[in-house]
Scaffold this motif. Structure first.
Motif: not given
Length: 174
Positions: A1-22
């Motif tokens: 059985m394979e388990v795929h990890f999908r990061p939560p959408l809000h975590a991806v949005a926070v990372l993208a926002l942090a990248g834009l702030m830099a």
């Protein structure tokens, strides 16, 4: 059985926002110092660096510290460039304003005269109707079937009272 990890959408949005702030931190000043070495900083060059030695500036950032600030205009110049001061002193603007006010007053007076004339005509018609009712002129009104019925004495008295009330209310009681 394979388990795929999908990061939560809000975590991806926070990372993208942090990248834009830099991104603003990436804005760099680049200049040549007195010894000829190229310097990089997120702050403007020191006071002694000439404009010709500044190689690049951030696209949107603070104004260079080595540039003198613009002097404030003298109070008399500020007063003459003020929009309010210009309106008060400009005779052409003042004349236009007065003309507009006079036109507005004339329109208002014309509308009031028109209303007064309409009221006078309504009062004249109402008085004529009262005279017809009191003189015993034969009056008829339409019933619910669309047929005319002649007013009897009781209906005539009610119509006279209603008409007198209208005159006293709308025509100044005359």
């Amino acid at each position: 059985m394979e388990v795929h990890f999908r990061p939560p959408l809000h975590a991806v949005a926070v990372l993208a926002l942090a990248g834009l702030m830099a991104l603003p931190a990436a804005a760099q000043w680049k200049w040549r110092d007195a010894t000829g070495n190229v310097q990089y900083s997120d702050r403007p060059p020191p006071q002694g660096v000439l404009d010709k030695d500044v190689l690049s500036r951030p696209r949107s950032g603070p104004v260079a510290a080595n540039k003198p600030a613009l002097a404030a205009p003298p109070p008399s110049a500020a007063a003459s460039t003020s929009p309010l001061a210009g309106k008060m002193r400009d005779p052409e603007l003042e004349a236009r304003r007065q003309k507009t006010e006079k036109e507005d007053e004339a329109r208002k007076k014309q509308a009031e005269e028109k209303q007064a004339a309409a009221r006078a005509e309504t009062c004249q018609r109402t008085r004529a109707h009262l005279k017809a009712v009191e003189d015993g002129m034969r009056l008829a009104q339409m019933n619910s079937k669309g047929e005319y019925e002649v007013l009897d004495d009781k209906q005539r008295a009610e119509e006279a009272k209603r008409t007198r009330d209208m005159i006293s209310r709308d025509c100044g009681g005359k």
